[in-house]
Design a protein around this motif. Structure first.
Motif, PDB file in Angstrom:
ATOM      1  N   PRO A 161     -39.728  79.253 -26.038  1.00 11.60           N
ATOM      2  CA  PRO A 161     -40.423  78.812 -24.830  1.00 11.60           C
ATOM      3  C   PRO A 161     -41.928  78.992 -25.008  1.00 11.60           C
ATOM      4  N   LEU A 162     -42.671  77.976 -24.599  1.00 14.22           N
ATOM      5  CA  LEU A 162     -44.112  77.954 -24.807  1.00 14.22           C
ATOM      6  C   LEU A 162     -44.826  78.095 -23.475  1.00 14.22           C
ATOM      7  N   ALA A 163     -45.705  79.082 -23.379  1.00 12.63           N
ATOM      8  CA  ALA A 163     -46.474  79.279 -22.149  1.00 12.63           C
ATOM      9  C   ALA A 163     -47.319  78.037 -21.880  1.00 12.63           C
ATOM     10  N   LEU A 164     -47.358  77.607 -20.624  1.00 11.39           N
ATOM     11  CA  LEU A 164     -48.122  76.417 -20.275  1.00 11.39           C
ATOM     12  C   LEU A 164     -49.598  76.590 -20.601  1.00 11.39           C
ATOM     13  N   ALA A 197     -42.597  76.357 -20.921  1.00  6.51           N
ATOM     14  CA  ALA A 197     -41.925  75.073 -21.081  1.00  6.51           C
ATOM     15  C   ALA A 197     -40.929  75.181 -22.222  1.00  6.51           C
ATOM     16  N   ALA A 198     -39.806  74.514 -22.055  1.00 11.78           N
ATOM     17  CA  ALA A 198     -38.787  74.434 -23.105  1.00 11.78           C
ATOM     18  C   ALA A 198     -38.179  73.042 -23.055  1.00 11.78           C
ATOM     19  N   VAL A 231     -39.548  73.562 -17.016  1.00  8.80           N
ATOM     20  CA  VAL A 231     -40.583  74.577 -16.830  1.00  8.80           C
ATOM     21  C   VAL A 231     -39.967  75.704 -16.020  1.00  8.80           C
ATOM     22  N   ARG A 232     -40.074  76.911 -16.556  1.00  2.11           N
ATOM     23  CA  ARG A 232     -39.493  78.095 -15.908  1.00  2.11           C
ATOM     24  C   ARG A 232     -40.542  79.179 -15.778  1.00  2.11           C
ATOM     25  N   ALA A 233     -40.243  80.130 -14.915  1.00  4.71           N
ATOM     26  CA  ALA A 233     -41.123  81.288 -14.760  1.00  4.71           C
ATOM     27  C   ALA A 233     -41.106  82.099 -16.045  1.00  4.71           C
ATOM     28  N   GLY A 234     -42.281  82.601 -16.411  1.00  6.60           N
ATOM     29  CA  GLY A 234     -42.403  83.464 -17.585  1.00  6.60           C
ATOM     30  C   GLY A 234     -42.765  84.867 -17.139  1.00  6.60           C
TER      31      GLY A 234
END
Length: 150
Positions: A54-57, A96-97, A86-89
């Protein structure tokens, strides 16, 4: 109103020249990816997310040289198509994944992207392509360091 000509100004505007080149090459890639229902910008987002998910926005925006609002606008159609989630990190961040559909769409488009890439590199020739790539990267870093005061 009188228009004044300034002989001290350069004949060529770097920004205009690079924007023209970007529009031309963007059209070539967009045409190749159209049958996949995506643009080169969307394909680039899918590839960047795939490399770091997962990549931070915030990191994605940085990698793509986009401000956050532009990134959110670019992500919206990808989310609607079910290609990106897009999910909470950690903390207030969002990640984003790719979804399976997004991964499949990206993989399906890769051969057409690769064919255009080979044509573009072939048109330039190996030596010019190497110089262009290195030159653009160096130029971009220099302009960034100068804070836009290039």
């Amino acid at each position: 109103m009188m228009c004044m000509h300034h002989d001290s100004l350069p004949d060529t505007c770097a920004c205009t020249m690079l924007r023209k080149a970007s529009r031309v090459i963007g059209r070539v890639y967009d045409e190749a990816l159209a049958s996949h229902g995506m643009s080169i910008g969307q394909f680039a987002i899918l590839r960047h997310v795939a490399r770091g998910e997962p990549l931070a926005l915030s990191r994605l925006a940085e990698q793509l040289e986009l401000d956050r609002s532009s990134l959110y606008r670019a992500l919206t159609p990808l989310e609607k198509r079910g290609w990106v989630q897009v999910r909470a990190g950690a903390g207030r961040s969002k990640n984003a994944a790719l979804t399976e559909a997004g991964r499949a769409a990206m993989h399906a488009a890769e051969p057409d992207w690769a064919a255009v890439q080979l044509r573009v590199e072939g048109e330039a020739g190996a030596a010019l392509w190497k110089v262009l790539k290195a030159g653009i990267e160096t130029f971009t870093r220099g302009v960034e360091r100068a804070g836009g005061r290039a």
